[in-house]
Structures are given as C-alpha cells and as structure tokens.
Motif scaffolding. Structure first.
Motif, short mmCIF file in Angstrom:
data_model
loop_
_atom_site.label_atom_id
_atom_site.label_comp_id
_atom_site.label_asym_id
_atom_site.label_seq_id
_atom_site.Cartn_x
_atom_site.Cartn_y
_atom_site.Cartn_z
N ARG B 2 -7.86 2.99 -16.03
CA ARG B 2 -8.40 1.78 -15.43
C ARG B 2 -9.74 2.16 -14.82
O ARG B 2 -9.84 3.03 -13.98
N ASP B 34 -5.31 4.93 -5.73
CA ASP B 34 -6.17 3.97 -6.44
C ASP B 34 -7.04 3.13 -5.52
O ASP B 34 -8.01 2.52 -5.96
N LEU B 35 -6.68 3.08 -4.24
CA LEU B 35 -7.50 2.27 -3.33
C LEU B 35 -8.74 3.01 -2.87
O LEU B 35 -9.68 2.41 -2.36
N GLN B 38 -12.76 2.33 -4.51
CA GLN B 38 -13.56 1.21 -4.01
C GLN B 38 -14.17 1.53 -2.65
O GLN B 38 -15.34 1.25 -2.40
N ARG B 172 6.05 3.41 5.46
CA ARG B 172 6.37 2.22 4.64
C ARG B 172 5.64 2.28 3.32
O ARG B 172 6.22 2.15 2.24
N LEU B 173 4.31 2.48 3.38
CA LEU B 173 3.53 2.53 2.16
C LEU B 173 3.94 3.73 1.30
O LEU B 173 3.92 3.66 0.08
N LEU B 176 7.30 2.89 -0.37
CA LEU B 176 7.14 1.70 -1.19
C LEU B 176 6.29 1.99 -2.43
O LEU B 176 6.62 1.60 -3.54
N ALA B 177 5.19 2.67 -2.21
CA ALA B 177 4.21 2.77 -3.29
C ALA B 177 3.62 4.16 -3.44
O ALA B 177 2.63 4.34 -4.14
N ILE B 179 1.89 5.64 -1.36
CA ILE B 179 0.61 5.76 -0.67
C ILE B 179 0.93 6.37 0.69
O ILE B 179 1.54 5.71 1.51
N ARG B 183 -4.05 2.21 6.22
CA ARG B 183 -5.37 1.71 5.90
C ARG B 183 -6.45 2.55 6.59
O ARG B 183 -7.43 2.98 6.00
N LEU B 186 -6.75 5.87 4.99
CA LEU B 186 -7.50 5.82 3.74
C LEU B 186 -8.99 5.75 4.02
O LEU B 186 -9.81 6.37 3.34
#
Lengths: 80, 555
Positions: B2, B34-35, B38, B172-173, B176-177, B179, B183, B186
């Motif tokens: 991607r 992936d975050l 950006q 949690r992140l 869940l994912a 990560i 925030r 990151l």
C-alpha cells in the motif's frame, strides 16, 4: 454537551480523518457505506475522537461501534 | 503493498526547483505501524523533504529480506525503518540479530534505522531485580549492549532509542490491532524518526545563534547587574547552567555558536568572561554581535562572516518580538518558540530536531576551533600589505589523498552539505561513497588543508570516473570556509595531473546550475575549462599552474 453538538463534532472528525466532505457523513454512515473507512482509518478515528473529546473507549467498544450514530452514543456515555 | 499518496502538487513543484528528489523509504515492522508514515511525511514536508513510502505488509519482516525479488527489494529504498517489538528481542534474540545483519547485507545502499530493545508492559518495579540476570530489565540491558556491538560492525545500520516510550504503551490498541503506542506515543516516535531521517539526509543545521539575557543567563544584565544574574550550579540558576552545558555538547558535535544580543557590548563581554558558572566563554563563539541593531541584520552579517547559508541557522531568543521580526525578515532561519518557563530550557533544547547526526566526523568535533582560527586569520589579513603577502605568510599546505576508511564519513557529509562551491550537487550517503571507492574505474579524492594557524581538516572532494581518454568529473566541491585562498585551484591542478597520469587526455564536467553555486562556473573558467555542448572541458595538455604560495602534497 448537547447530543446535537456531539453529533456535529463527531461528523466533523469523521470527515477529517476519512478525508471526505462533512455533508457525506450521515447518522447511518459506517465502514460498509464509506469506502475510505477501512480498519486502519477506524483506529485513526478512534484515536482522534479520544483526543478531541478527551475520553477513552473500552477495547470492546472500539470493536462494536459501527455507525456514526453509535459512535455519538458512546462518546456521550464517556463524557462527564 | 500500500503506497501512501505523495506530497501535494504545489510543494512538489517547489521542491523540483530546489533540485531535491523524493526520498524512497521503506517501513518494515513487526507491529502495526501504518499510521506512522503520514505523521512523518507531514512533519518533514515543513522542511521541504518529500518521502516516497513502501509499507511492508504485516509479518513480512523476514520474507522482505530473504526473497530475491521481494517488493521491498524491487522498491530499492534509500532508508529502511526496521521496527521491532520487545518480544522480538526477548524471545528470539538470535534470529532478530541475524535479521538485522541480513538487512544490512541485502540492502547495502540503504541506511537502516533499527529499534533498540525496549519495554512496553509495565513491570513490577523491584530494585533487586535490576541486577538479577533473570529479570527483564537485566535482559534488555544485556541485549542492548550486544546490539550496539553488532551495529558498530555494520556501516549502514543505526539505532533508534525506543527506551523512553513505556509510558506511551496503550494496551487497548495493542491487543486490538497490534499498535503498541498511544496517539501521543506515535507522535513521539514520528518526531524521533523525523529527526533521524533528517540526520540520514544530512539536513543538520550548522549554526546556533543565541540571545544573552534570559537565554544564556536568567535576568537582564543592564538592569539586574551581573552579580544578580541567574546562572549557578544549584537552585533555579542551574536551569541556565544545564542549558549552557547542552549547548556546549552541540558545540563539540560541530554546531557553530554565535551571539546576537541587544546589550552594552563591553558589559556583556565582561559578564561572559567573569560570571563564575558561565560555560560558554567568548572562545566558544565563532561570531559575536552585541549591539542595538536589529537582529535580522545582525544574523545576516553573521551568515556572511561565516560563509554559511541562512537556511542552516537556528535562532534562540526569549522575546517574541525579536523572534517574529527575524522570522518575517529572514524566513530561511529556523526560529523555535522558546518555553516561557526557563526550567524547561534544557529539555526544550534536547528535543529540537535540527542537530542530530548519525556519525560524527573528526571535523565535526573540531569545527568550533576552526572558526576561532578563522576569526584570527581575518585579523591577520587586516594587517597584511597585500592579499598575496598575507596568503604567503600563512604557509598553506594542501594534501590530496584517495579516500580511506577514516575519511569516508566526512566525504559523504561534504557531498550532502555543500551547496555553494559544488559542481554537480550529487549527494552521496556513506555506503555509496564506499562503493565508489571500491570501483576500479572511479577515484574518490579528498583534500585537506593546513596553515600556520591551524589544520582545517578535509575541506573538499573530487570524484573522477575514468572512461578511456576522458575523465568525467562527477563531483568537485569545497567547503566555503577556505575559498579564495587558491586552495581550490591547487586541488584542481593536482586532480588534473593525477587524471593525466592515468592516461586520459581531457576532463569532462557537467555544471549543475542553481541560485547558490554560481561561483563554480567562474572558477571553471579560471581553472582552464572551456564550455562546449553543455559540458565543461579541460585539455590536460594545458593545465594552468597553481598558485605559487601553496605547497601541494599527494599521498
């Protein structure tokens, strides 16, 4: 915060994160109806909502929230 | 695979005119990162650095390096971010270390940034555990020591410090994912990576201009008197002491310091000399402007004196008026907002992303001294009868050398940093310089210079690609610090003779014009080159004689 204000703010955040016009964000919008709303965008959205409203969702809620309307309800639940 | 959208069209045009290209960067991670792209791209666009990303799919860390034509290999990144989780080190240390080694070998042209071993989950804090070999703390420390040893052996790998991110763990992140970071975490990582990428690209700033009152010391000299200034080894004055110590560290890493202050000059110089806990005395500053002129004008004249572009300047001032004036009049200068509370000065400085460097060359550690010598040279010049007499009195010696394992970091650094006296503006990373040095058809030369006042170290680079009777001058550059003393002519003379000896008849050069390097064109003509069909040519039967006041050595 009034329910209506929450809804307006949530829609703004959804629009910003998904990079779409705010008038395309409806109460029943969800991952099924908006193409940009993939799983990664969903997490991004969760983080943005948490930051903007200064709240923290439970892990399960992050899974289950689907539509904009449901998100608004959850935000309201967490707001003091 | 991607790929994220590239930079906005407007910015792309402006960066094309600045002769910059998009930097290819790959993200290979064992967690969902992936975050990050950006966030990083956004931060770097402020510095006109544009990235082209390849994000490896989840769990492809080993296949990207092991498969012969993996997507990452096809992408051919200039930079690879290799991000690991704690368990990669704790549960499978050997395979992780071997993976790092494989990346280094399989991507010899890339600069690879690797996470160190760090902790995510809070541990029971038990002090006895730190020296218990079975504890996680102990293991992490041991792994990091091993990691440092490994990376010292790999030229193209550098470590990222993730040790301070434990408070940013978001379970949690993570569950869940995958990560692991909040925030905020990151954002922090993105800042760290942004600074590291700038360091890889050699975008380090060169000069730090400092105000005096309420920056280097607390209080206002003219009003409070020197004895009441806050600058001490304990109490609130320690914030300024610590701040000065951090600046001294930058000085030792090659950042040039200058003063720009609205003050009474004699009074201020006396305070700099006499304050008992002043760390940055007069000899640490390459230029000093203590007067009542406007600061933009002063900074401009410092830039002229030091022969540096304004875009390599960072200006620190506590007064918002001065900051906004400089920002407005000299938009190239970086002017960070300073914290209102001086207790935060040290941490503020430590977090500024402009001074990171991947490896320090010897020149970096000596640069402050060199600029001091330069100030003295200027004084001598003022006393000499003629300019040539002055140059003769310096006893300049120029040494031209093929590069070796000591000089390649500096050579790479010069290709990245030199903008004014630079023929082609070809930028090379350390690994690329090494590859050229190994190539039989290519010769990489460095030039260093010294005189009675000091040793300037390596100040120029020439890269020649031999092609039968023709030597193509791929790179010819010289640090602005030493220009105008005949050293550039002597260097070209020596290079021309070396090329001639290898059997060539002429040198071919392509001048890449920008708004900064006009002086190269003037120089080429002076050095005997003629322009024909878009190239500059030097007939090796007619090499102009070098300046008589320079002694040339060739090793």
């Amino acid at each position: 915060m009034m329910t209506k204000d929450i809804s307006v703010k949530v829609k703004k955040i959804v629009a910003k994160v998904l990079e779409i016009p705010v008038d395309k964000v409806l109460d029943n919008s969800s991952q099924k109806t908006i193409q940009n709303w993939d799983s990664l965008a969903h997490l991004n959205l969760v983080m943005e909502l948490e930051k903007e409203f200064d709240i923290a969702f439970d892990t399960q809620e992050v899974f289950t929230m689907e539509t904009v309307e449901e998100i608004c309800k959850l935000v309201k639940k967490h707001l003091p | 695979m991607r790929l994220l959208p590239g930079p906005r069209p407007g910015l792309w045009v402006s960066c094309l005119t600045a002769m910059e290209k998009k930097i290819k960067i790959a993200l290979v991670s064992s967690f969902t990162a992936d975050l990050l792209p950006q966030l990083i791209s956004k931060k770097l666009e402020d510095f006109e650095i544009h990235l082209d990303w390849y994000i490896a799919p989840f769990d492809q860390m080993s296949s990207e390096v092991k498969l012969v034509d993996s997507p990452c290999k096809k992408f051919a990144p200039a930079i690879i971010l290799l991000l690991f989780l704690p368990e990669d080190f704790l549960n499978r240390k050997e395979s992780t270390l071997s993976l790092i080694r494989q990346y280094s070998q399989n991507f010899p042209k890339a600069t690879i940034l690797v996470t160190n071993a760090y902790l995510l989950q809070p541990q029971q804090l038990d002090f006895c555990k730190i020296n218990n070999p079975k504890s996680v703390y102990y293991q992490i420390d041991a792994i990091n020591q091993e990691l440092v040893k490994l990376i010292m052996k790999l030229d193209n790998v550098h470590l990222l410090n993730f040790s301070n991110l434990q408070s940013q763990f978001d379970p949690r992140l993570y569950y869940l994912a995958k990560i692991p970071f909040s925030r905020e975490g990151l954002e922090k990582i993105a800042s760290l990576l942004t600074a590291s990428i700038q360091a890889v690209l050699g975008k380090r700033k060169k000069c730090l201009v400092l105000d005096l009152d309420n920056v280097l010391w607390g209080g206002i000299l003219a009003e409070d008197g020197a004895e009441h200034l806050k600058l001490n080894v304990d109490g609130e004055g320690k914030a300024f002491y610590d701040f000065q110590n951090l600046i001294l560290e930058l000085y030792h890493s090659g950042i040039i310091l200058a003063i720009c202050s609205k003050n009474d000059k004699q009074l201020a110089l006396k305070a700099i000399k006499k304050l008992p806990y002043m760390i940055l005395r007069e000899d640490k500053f390459a230029a000093i402007r203590i007067n009542w002129l406007d600061k933009a004008q002063n900074i401009k004249s410092i830039a002229q004196e030091l022969n540096l572009g304004l875009d390599s300047f960072v200006f620190l001032d506590d007064t918002s008026f001065e900051r906004s004036a400089v920002k407005k009049l000299l938009p190239e200068v970086v002017v960070p907002e300073m914290p209102k509370d001086f207790s935060f000065y040290p941490s503020f400085l430590a977090k500024l992303p402009f001074f990171d460097s991947l490896s320090l060359s010897e020149e970096d550690t000596k640069r402050g001294e060199l600029y001091l010598q330069e100030r003295k040279r200027n004084e001598l010049k003022a006393n000499a009868v003629s300019f040539e007499d002055f140059l003769r009195s310096l006893n300049i010696e120029v040494i031209v050398k093929k590069i070796d394992k000591w000089s390649f970091p500096r050579v790479a650094q010069l290709t990245q940093k030199t903008n004014q006296f630079n023929l082609s503006l070809n930028r090379y990373q350390e690994v690329e310089v090494l590859q050229m040095a190994d190539d039989k058809k290519t010769s990489v030369f460095s030039v260093s210079a010294k005189d009675d006042l000091g040793d300037a170290g390596i100040i120029g680079v020439a890269i020649i690609k031999l092609n039968n009777t023709e030597g193509f001058l791929d790179t010819f550059l010289m640090s602005c610090r030493v220009l105008g003393r005949g050293i550039e002519e002597a260097f070209m003379y020596e290079i021309a003779n070396l090329v001639k000896k290898s059997g060539a008849e002429k040198i071919k050069a392509r001048y890449n014009p920008t708004d900064k390097n006009l002086m190269v064109k003037t120089f080429l003509k002076k050095a005997g080159f003629t322009e024909l069909n878009g190239y500059f040519w030097l007939d090796l039967k007619r090499i102009p004689t070098p300046p008589s006041w320079i002694k040339i050595k060739n090793k």
